[in-house]
Design a protein around this motif. Sequence first.
Motif, PDB file in Angstrom:
ATOM      1  N   ALA A 134      45.144  23.246  28.051  1.00 38.48           N
ATOM      2  CA  ALA A 134      45.220  24.679  27.793  1.00 38.48           C
ATOM      3  C   ALA A 134      44.930  25.460  29.072  1.00 38.48           C
ATOM      4  CB  ALA A 134      44.222  25.058  26.704  1.00 38.48           C
ATOM      5  N   ASP A 135      45.658  26.543  29.275  1.00 36.38           N
ATOM      6  CA  ASP A 135      45.516  27.364  30.473  1.00 36.38           C
ATOM      7  C   ASP A 135      44.149  28.045  30.446  1.00 36.38           C
ATOM      8  OD1 ASP A 135      45.623  29.346  32.419  1.00 36.38           O
ATOM      9  OD2 ASP A 135      47.752  29.724  32.109  1.00 36.38           O
ATOM     10  N   PRO A 136      43.270  27.783  31.419  1.00 37.89           N
ATOM     11  CA  PRO A 136      41.938  28.390  31.385  1.00 37.89           C
ATOM     12  C   PRO A 136      41.979  29.907  31.519  1.00 37.89           C
ATOM     13  CG  PRO A 136      42.310  27.231  33.466  1.00 37.89           C
ATOM     14  CD  PRO A 136      43.442  26.867  32.558  1.00 37.89           C
ATOM     15  N   ILE A 137      42.975  30.435  32.236  1.00 37.37           N
ATOM     16  CA  ILE A 137      43.097  31.893  32.348  1.00 37.37           C
ATOM     17  C   ILE A 137      43.448  32.490  30.997  1.00 37.37           C
ATOM     18  CG2 ILE A 137      44.454  33.768  33.380  1.00 37.37           C
ATOM     19  CD1 ILE A 137      44.667  32.070  35.907  1.00 37.37           C
ATOM     20  N   ALA A 138      44.393  31.849  30.293  1.00 37.18           N
ATOM     21  CA  ALA A 138      44.767  32.329  28.963  1.00 37.18           C
ATOM     22  C   ALA A 138      43.572  32.299  28.022  1.00 37.18           C
ATOM     23  CB  ALA A 138      45.917  31.495  28.404  1.00 37.18           C
ATOM     24  N   THR A 139      42.721  31.280  28.163  1.00 34.42           N
ATOM     25  CA  THR A 139      41.543  31.170  27.308  1.00 34.42           C
ATOM     26  C   THR A 139      40.587  32.337  27.540  1.00 34.42           C
ATOM     27  OG1 THR A 139      41.712  28.752  27.309  1.00 34.42           O
ATOM     28  CG2 THR A 139      39.585  29.702  26.704  1.00 34.42           C
ATOM     29  N   ASP A 147      36.964  39.917  21.849  1.00 35.46           N
ATOM     30  CA  ASP A 147      35.652  40.563  21.992  1.00 35.46           C
ATOM     31  C   ASP A 147      35.735  42.019  22.406  1.00 35.46           C
ATOM     32  OD1 ASP A 147      34.609  38.114  21.382  1.00 35.46           O
ATOM     33  OD2 ASP A 147      34.082  37.596  23.449  1.00 35.46           O
ATOM     34  N   GLY A 148      36.899  42.457  22.916  1.00 32.35           N
ATOM     35  CA  GLY A 148      37.007  43.820  23.419  1.00 32.35           C
ATOM     36  C   GLY A 148      36.258  44.013  24.725  1.00 32.35           C
ATOM     37  N   GLY A 149      36.259  42.977  25.570  1.00 31.14           N
ATOM     38  CA  GLY A 149      35.540  43.049  26.840  1.00 31.14           C
ATOM     39  C   GLY A 149      36.457  43.319  28.008  1.00 31.14           C
ATOM     40  N   VAL A 150      35.909  43.947  29.045  1.00 28.08           N
ATOM     41  CA  VAL A 150      36.679  44.254  30.259  1.00 28.08           C
ATOM     42  C   VAL A 150      36.861  42.982  31.081  1.00 28.08           C
ATOM     43  CG1 VAL A 150      36.726  45.619  32.391  1.00 28.08           C
ATOM     44  CG2 VAL A 150      35.814  46.618  30.279  1.00 28.08           C
ATOM     45  N   LEU A 151      38.071  42.806  31.607  1.00 28.09           N
ATOM     46  CA  LEU A 151      38.401  41.669  32.454  1.00 28.09           C
ATOM     47  C   LEU A 151      38.500  42.082  33.913  1.00 28.09           C
ATOM     48  CD1 LEU A 151      41.262  39.885  30.474  1.00 28.09           C
ATOM     49  CD2 LEU A 151      39.045  38.887  31.040  1.00 28.09           C
ATOM     50  N   ARG A 152      38.149  41.173  34.810  1.00 26.76           N
ATOM     51  CA  ARG A 152      38.455  41.344  36.232  1.00 26.76           C
ATOM     52  C   ARG A 152      39.474  40.257  36.587  1.00 26.76           C
ATOM     53  NH1 ARG A 152      33.753  41.131  38.003  1.00 26.76           N
ATOM     54  NH2 ARG A 152      33.372  43.379  38.113  1.00 26.76           N
ATOM     55  N   ILE A 153      40.651  40.675  37.047  1.00 21.89           N
ATOM     56  CA  ILE A 153      41.705  39.704  37.318  1.00 21.89           C
ATOM     57  C   ILE A 153      42.201  39.834  38.750  1.00 21.89           C
ATOM     58  CG2 ILE A 153      42.460  39.742  34.908  1.00 21.89           C
ATOM     59  CD1 ILE A 153      44.922  41.368  35.792  1.00 21.89           C
ATOM     60  N   GLY A 154      42.662  38.717  39.284  1.00 23.86           N
ATOM     61  CA  GLY A 154      43.410  38.719  40.531  1.00 23.86           C
ATOM     62  C   GLY A 154      44.879  38.691  40.167  1.00 23.86           C
ATOM     63  N   TYR A 155      45.650  39.643  40.679  1.00 29.03           N
ATOM     64  CA  TYR A 155      47.034  39.778  40.229  1.00 29.03           C
ATOM     65  C   TYR A 155      47.965  40.005  41.409  1.00 29.03           C
ATOM     66  CZ  TYR A 155      50.957  41.101  37.255  1.00 29.03           C
ATOM     67  OH  TYR A 155      52.181  41.139  36.623  1.00 29.03           O
ATOM     68  N   ALA A 156      49.136  39.371  41.338  1.00 33.38           N
ATOM     69  CA  ALA A 156      50.174  39.573  42.347  1.00 33.38           C
ATOM     70  C   ALA A 156      51.312  40.367  41.708  1.00 33.38           C
ATOM     71  CB  ALA A 156      50.689  38.238  42.871  1.00 33.38           C
ATOM     72  N   ASP A 157      51.702  41.477  42.329  1.00 33.79           N
ATOM     73  CA  ASP A 157      52.779  42.283  41.756  1.00 33.79           C
ATOM     74  C   ASP A 157      54.132  41.616  42.011  1.00 33.79           C
ATOM     75  OD1 ASP A 157      53.519  42.826  44.394  1.00 33.79           O
ATOM     76  OD2 ASP A 157      52.637  44.825  44.399  1.00 33.79           O
ATOM     77  N   ALA A 158      55.209  42.325  41.649  1.00 36.27           N
ATOM     78  CA  ALA A 158      56.551  41.757  41.750  1.00 36.27           C
ATOM     79  C   ALA A 158      56.915  41.392  43.186  1.00 36.27           C
ATOM     80  CB  ALA A 158      57.575  42.731  41.182  1.00 36.27           C
ATOM     81  N   LYS A 159      56.274  42.025  44.164  1.00 32.63           N
ATOM     82  CA  LYS A 159      56.536  41.727  45.580  1.00 32.63           C
ATOM     83  C   LYS A 159      55.572  40.681  46.131  1.00 32.63           C
ATOM     84  CE  LYS A 159      58.430  46.332  46.524  1.00 32.63           C
ATOM     85  NZ  LYS A 159      58.285  47.572  47.341  1.00 32.63           N
ATOM     86  N   GLY A 160      54.695  40.186  45.266  1.00 32.05           N
ATOM     87  CA  GLY A 160      53.746  39.176  45.701  1.00 32.05           C
ATOM     88  C   GLY A 160      52.502  39.725  46.357  1.00 32.05           C
ATOM     89  N   VAL A 161      52.307  41.046  46.310  1.00 31.40           N
ATOM     90  CA  VAL A 161      51.124  41.657  46.921  1.00 31.40           C
ATOM     91  C   VAL A 161      49.919  41.449  46.002  1.00 31.40           C
ATOM     92  CG1 VAL A 161      50.089  43.797  47.753  1.00 31.40           C
ATOM     93  CG2 VAL A 161      52.548  43.384  48.073  1.00 31.40           C
ATOM     94  N   ARG A 196      52.016  39.882  33.835  1.00 33.62           N
ATOM     95  CA  ARG A 196      52.566  38.572  33.509  1.00 33.62           C
ATOM     96  C   ARG A 196      51.510  37.506  33.714  1.00 33.62           C
ATOM     97  NH1 ARG A 196      58.444  37.466  36.023  1.00 33.62           N
ATOM     98  NH2 ARG A 196      57.405  35.431  36.186  1.00 33.62           N
ATOM     99  N   LEU A 197      51.376  36.625  32.744  1.00 33.89           N
ATOM    100  CA  LEU A 197      50.348  35.595  32.824  1.00 33.89           C
ATOM    101  C   LEU A 197      50.519  34.720  34.060  1.00 33.89           C
ATOM    102  CD1 LEU A 197      47.938  34.131  31.559  1.00 33.89           C
ATOM    103  CD2 LEU A 197      49.552  32.791  30.192  1.00 33.89           C
ATOM    104  N   ASP A 198      51.778  34.402  34.426  1.00 29.61           N
ATOM    105  CA  ASP A 198      51.980  33.505  35.566  1.00 29.61           C
ATOM    106  C   ASP A 198      51.708  34.176  36.909  1.00 29.61           C
ATOM    107  OD1 ASP A 198      54.171  35.165  35.587  1.00 29.61           O
ATOM    108  OD2 ASP A 198      55.665  33.561  35.671  1.00 29.61           O
ATOM    109  N   ARG A 199      51.434  35.488  36.902  1.00 28.80           N
ATOM    110  CA  ARG A 199      51.068  36.178  38.138  1.00 28.80           C
ATOM    111  C   ARG A 199      49.565  36.445  38.226  1.00 28.80           C
ATOM    112  NH1 ARG A 199      55.731  40.865  38.428  1.00 28.80           N
ATOM    113  NH2 ARG A 199      57.524  39.507  38.856  1.00 28.80           N
ATOM    114  N   ILE A 200      48.827  36.071  37.186  1.00 24.12           N
ATOM    115  CA  ILE A 200      47.378  36.255  37.195  1.00 24.12           C
ATOM    116  C   ILE A 200      46.747  35.030  37.833  1.00 24.12           C
ATOM    117  CG2 ILE A 200      45.316  36.624  35.801  1.00 24.12           C
ATOM    118  CD1 ILE A 200      47.048  37.991  33.720  1.00 24.12           C
ATOM    119  N   ALA A 201      46.167  35.218  39.008  1.00 26.17           N
ATOM    120  CA  ALA A 201      45.609  34.094  39.766  1.00 26.17           C
ATOM    121  C   ALA A 201      44.231  33.686  39.263  1.00 26.17           C
ATOM    122  CB  ALA A 201      45.535  34.448  41.251  1.00 26.17           C
ATOM    123  N   GLY A 202      43.534  34.609  38.626  1.00 31.24           N
ATOM    124  CA  GLY A 202      42.195  34.317  38.127  1.00 31.24           C
ATOM    125  C   GLY A 202      41.760  35.409  37.185  1.00 31.24           C
TER     126      GLY A 202
END
Length: 229
Positions: A134-139, A147-161, A196-202
């Motif tokens: 199972a994908d740990p990020i998805a979990t 839970d309705g909790g705030v997330l902190r994510i690392g994300y790359a936009d469509a240009k990879g930034v 997108r889930l596949d662009r969320i690095a953490g």
Amino acid sequence: MNRTDRLYALVEELRAVSPRPRSARELAERFEVSVRTIERDVAALQEARVPIYAEFGRRGGYVLDRRMSLPPLNFTPEEAVAIAVALSHEELPFAEQARSALRKVMDAMPDGEGERARALAERVQLVRDDDRPADPIATVIDQAVLDGGVLRIGYADAKGVPTEREVEPGVFVGNRRGEWYLVGWCRLREAVRVFRLDRIAGAEATGERAPMRPAATFASETGLLRQPA
């Protein structure tokens, strides 16, 4: 399994089969503990006002009040297996909850039909190219949505930034191609965005509760899954 988890699982076990009883011996085998441990657990649940009572006789056992259970379901074995196939992807969000829901459906079917469904399910398997866990990020996202909790994510936009975002999760939605998206309030953009889930690095929980936002705030964006974040 610790005692708290076992007490919760015990209630779910009885809920799934109610109004049919489960004997202390069957429950002990199910949870790999002694009969005496099951008797103590049931007594503790009864003291906590969980409506469990005992039926006596050869076919007796513990029963959860039927008002807390599903009635017998009129799914055919084929329909039940279709549900099993739909819920069988281990890497999908809410995989654990899906397995629990499926088990309740199977157990709430009349005895003969439920056994036929289980036998048929053993003959229907999905073949995958790999055996990914199972994908740990998805979990983490699953739990934040629940839970309705705030997330902190690392994300790359469509240009990879790459960027770091704090997101108030709203909806976790997938499509038939197996693509998953988190729709939430992005504090960086101060607007609803689709990630997108596949662009969320953490992803990690911040421990902060997200403000309550109307469901329509997010629902209006679920059809815009190509919107750049």
